[in-house]
Design an enzyme around this catalytic site. Structure first.
Site, PDB file in Angstrom:
ATOM      1  N   ASP A 105       0.873  -1.168   0.000  1.00  0.00           N
ATOM      2  CA  ASP A 105       0.000   0.000   0.000  1.00  0.00           C
ATOM      3  C   ASP A 105       0.910   1.218   0.000  1.00  0.00           C
ATOM      4  O   ASP A 105       1.557   1.519   1.000  1.00  0.00           O
ATOM      5  CB  ASP A 105      -0.889  -0.036   1.254  1.00  0.00           C
ATOM      6  N   LYS A 112       2.863  11.596  -3.360  1.00  0.00           N
ATOM      7  CA  LYS A 112       1.818  10.930  -4.126  1.00  0.00           C
ATOM      8  C   LYS A 112       0.823  11.931  -4.712  1.00  0.00           C
ATOM      9  O   LYS A 112       0.150  11.652  -5.699  1.00  0.00           O
ATOM     10  CB  LYS A 112       1.096   9.943  -3.213  1.00  0.00           C
ATOM     11  N   GLU A 172      -7.323   0.804  -4.131  1.00  0.00           N
ATOM     12  CA  GLU A 172      -7.271   0.664  -2.672  1.00  0.00           C
ATOM     13  C   GLU A 172      -8.587   0.175  -2.056  1.00  0.00           C
ATOM     14  O   GLU A 172      -8.571  -0.763  -1.257  1.00  0.00           O
ATOM     15  CB  GLU A 172      -6.809   1.987  -2.041  1.00  0.00           C
ATOM     16  N   ASP A 193     -13.009   5.430   1.875  1.00  0.00           N
ATOM     17  CA  ASP A 193     -11.558   5.429   2.031  1.00  0.00           C
ATOM     18  C   ASP A 193     -11.019   6.857   2.059  1.00  0.00           C
ATOM     19  O   ASP A 193     -10.867   7.492   1.020  1.00  0.00           O
ATOM     20  CB  ASP A 193     -10.945   4.617   0.869  1.00  0.00           C
TER      21      ASP A 193
END
Lengths: 519, 200
Positions: free
Chosen positions: A8, A70, A171, A193
């Protein structure tokens, strides 16, 4: 032959897990940490530090330390999002050769895939140290709402790190796999999420070993970072009211405030109020000024409620796409560090009309799902493996006359999928056709993200409309776009890879990989 | 749900997958959406949905992740996309209606075409002139048929033999050669009657 893990690769934290002997093991570093800050600190020369050590460097060397990278990966330098980010990062971001952002540290420019590669390599080392095995393959997760360029850039990062990327996995889907495995019965679940930098919601249908995403929606610019920014801005305002000093140009002070805001957020998940005390935050005329203030839950809630509401607008959209109502969800699965906070949990419970599932670790569940999928994809007997059916988060379109976008593959189409379309020449004796591919929901190309362009040349000169070219657009299981063109007259076909959309050309990825051998 | 396996089992699975995919791939162009999902066209939605999930589960590309043959992977991917396409159409009542109509028209058109083709084939069979495949073969064949018409059986026989020089495998020629041979023999017997006049 090495082993395969699930990674992850988060905005704030990363996690690595292994599926072995029928269970998932989340792998930890020598100190027992199961997650690692996604922070890369560049020292002198080629010395690079990643994780907890790097995060500590964030305070005293903010210009050489890259956090939340990211948020930049796979984006164009000229995009609004990057321009917004430029103002908040302590490190320098410059324009790269392919309109991609590069991070400038000590006269050296790092591409985003290179920065991510450092994190991936760090995670691999942790996995290798704990298992005493060679790790050479991984399933790597990305936010469901990531577009083609962001996925491609993540794949490039794996290549640079010397890891074979088995699959780019969404994810929320990974989380659902980890949660739902062995649950058996048929149910609908919503995966909420909220991570460090992104928000995703997926509406899924679970049926025995079949995990089917019905719809997904997201915001790649909404996460824990924004909650911290909201509080940090408030603290900077408070400081200015107290001292008259404007900190907006002071990078080091801002990094300190940001850090304090993050700490305050963590404290407020258990405490009613929190004291904030940053000694010597700034100085004026030789006098040092401290920041001292108290923030209570109510103050904090007021600051972040607009952000939480934004997530529910996205939930509305995902549910509408799935043709479901919030009340039809059997279970709500929370993923991402931000969902630890009672404020979020309460809001989610209210929105869906039922409390979310407890007992799932929101920081580790994504890596766990990735590990299960890595196992599934490397098993020689796949008959018993669970099957994930995912969708493409954004519509794929081509630019037509007048700058409008014509949708070829609508969002929430199951992947892998393909569609073909015939193009013809618009002018007499035209020998090439240029095709621009976009992703996004806007009607015009300006509102969407340009994925790439390619040119078909060497067409036979002929009156307009006579030459026809058939183009097949395919979205593979990684959510990455492949294009193949066929000249209908000569039946010659060629496949075209949309290149350099991640900021790195194939050659650059290869040379970055080569450098690594001496590392 | 996840279990260990032996190398032998894995090989069996690969082989089974290969056979399945190759067979499906060969048939793919002839299959309509109902046949792809293996359901009756009159099935209610629940049946189609169940069938779709079963097929998707069986044909999902991840099932072929470790299959050694790239070509099989490609084909499996193509078939899986057809499964998705089938479901996307059949799960939407309007799209299904439109598809059913199209399918019905297609079938009618197909059967009309087939009928026409059959009639043409029958006509061809009725007129033996079409049996010749080459230009030179046709030249002698035409003469042979004229001879037959004129009851010149030995001439007919000779011309067929010439035609057979160019088309030695022509079954129709051979058949007629026998016929002409028999007729010529019979004719020769009849010709023993010295009083019969030959018409030239």
């Amino acid at each position: 032959m090495g082993i395969s893990v699930g990674i992850d690769l988060g905005t704030s934290n990363s996690c690595v897990a292994l599926f072995k002997d029928g269970e998932v093991v989340v792998l930890s570093d020598a100190k027992g940490n199961k997650t690692q800050p996604s922070v890369v600190a560049f020292g002198h020369g080629s010395h690079v530090v990643v994780g907890h050590k790097a995060k500590r460097q964030l305070i005293y060397a903010p210009k050489n330390t890259v956090a939340s990278s990211k948020r930049l990966i796979g984006r164009r330098f000229g995009s609004d999002q990057i321009q917004r980010i430029l103002e908040t990062t302590a490190y320098n971001i410059v324009e790269g050769p392919n309109d991609d952002p590069r991070i400038e540290i000590q006269d050296h420019n790092y591409s985003l895939p290179e920065v991510s590669a450092h994190i991936l390599r760090h995670m691999r080392r942790i996995a290798e140290d704990e298992t005493n095995e060679v790790v050479d393959q991984a399933v790597i997760t990305v936010p469901a709402y990531f577009n083609d360029a962001q996925r491609q850039a993540t794949r490039d990062a794996a290549t640079i790190a010397g890891i074979e990327c088995l699959r780019i996995l969404n994810e929320p889907t990974a989380a659902a796999l980890a949660y739902g495995i062995g649950k058996g019965h048929r149910q609908h679940i919503a995966v909420y999420d909220l991570g460090g930098g992104t928000f995703d919601v997926s509406i899924m249908r679970l049926d025995d070993d079949l995990f089917e995403v019905i719809s997904t929606a997201g915001d790649t610019f909404l996460g824990g970072n924004d909650f911290d920014h909201a509080l940090a801005s408030e603290l900077i305002n408070i400081f200015e009211r107290q001292t008259g000093i404007d900190l907006s140009e002071d990078r080091q002070a801002r990094t300190k405030v940001q850090e304090a805001a993050e700490q305050a957020k963590i404290s407020l998940s258990s405490a009613e109020e929190v004291q904030i005390n940053i000694p010597k935050l700034s100085s004026d005329n030789g006098i040092d000024y401290d920041l001292r203030t108290t923030i209570n839950r109510h103050d904090y809630a007021k600051l972040v409620i607009p952000l939480i509401q934004q997530t529910f607008v996205t939930c509305d959209d995902a549910l509408a796409q799935a043709k479901k109502a919030a009340s039809q969800m059997d279970h709500i699965l929370l993923v991402g560090g931000m969902t630890r906070y009672p404020l979020i949990q309460e809001a989610v419970a209210q929105y869906f009309g039922k409390p979310p599932i407890t007992g799932v670790n929101p920081d580790e569940v994504v890596a766990a799902g990735a590990a299960i999928q890595a196992y599934n994809l490397t098993q020689s007997n796949t008959e018993t493996a669970s099957i994930l059916m995912d969708v493409t988060p954004q519509s794929l379109s081509v630019r037509t006359i007048g700058g409008f976008c014509e949708t070829l593959i609508p969002r929430n189409s199951q992947i892998p999928t393909s569609v073909s379309k015939n193009f013809h020449t618009a002018h007499d004796n035209q020998t090439e056709v240029r095709i621009s591919i976009y992703q996004g929901e806007g009607r015009t190309s300006e509102e969407n993200d340009l994925l790439g362009e390619f040119v078909l040349n060497d067409l036979r000169p002929a009156p307009r409309g006579e030459i026809k070219v058939r183009i097949e657009f395919e979205i593979d299981a990684d959510g990455i776009v492949q294009v193949e063109a066929e000249d209908l007259e000569t039946r010659l076909s060629r496949s075209i890879k949309i290149e350099a959309n991640s900021g790195l050309s194939k050659e650059e990825v290869a040379s970055a990989t080569f450098d690594e051998i001496g590392f | 749900m996840i279990r260990g396996e032996t190398a032998g089992e894995a090989m069996d699975q690969n082989l089974q997958q290969t056979v399945e995919i190759e067979t499906l791939n060969e048939l793919l162009n002839e299959l309509d959406y109902y046949k792809i999902l293996q359901v009756d066209p009159l099935s209610p939605m629940e049946v189609i949905e169940r069938a779709y999930r079963a097929e998707a589960r069986k044909l999902h590309p991840d099932r072929f992740a470790s299959h050694p043959d790239r070509e099989i992977k490609r084909s499996a991917n193509k078939i899986y996309r057809m499964v998705l396409e089938s479901w996307n159409t059949l799960s939407d009542p309007d799209a299904r209606d439109a598809y059913d109509t199209e399918l019905e028209d297609g079938r009618r058109r197909m059967s009309e075409e087939a009928k026409k083709a059959a009639e043409e084939a029958a006509a061809r069979a009725a007129n033996p002139i079409h049996a010749a495949q080459t230009e030179k073969g046709l030249k002698f064949w035409r003469m042979a048929l004229r001879n037959w018409h004129d009851k010149e059986y030995s001439g007919c026989k000779m011309n067929i033999q010439f035609a057979l020089n160019f088309e030695p495998d022509n079954e129709v020629f051979k058949e007629w050669l026998e016929k002409a041979g028999a007729a010529a023999t019979e004719d020769a017997n009849e010709n023993r009657n010295p009083y019969k006049l030959r018409i030239v």
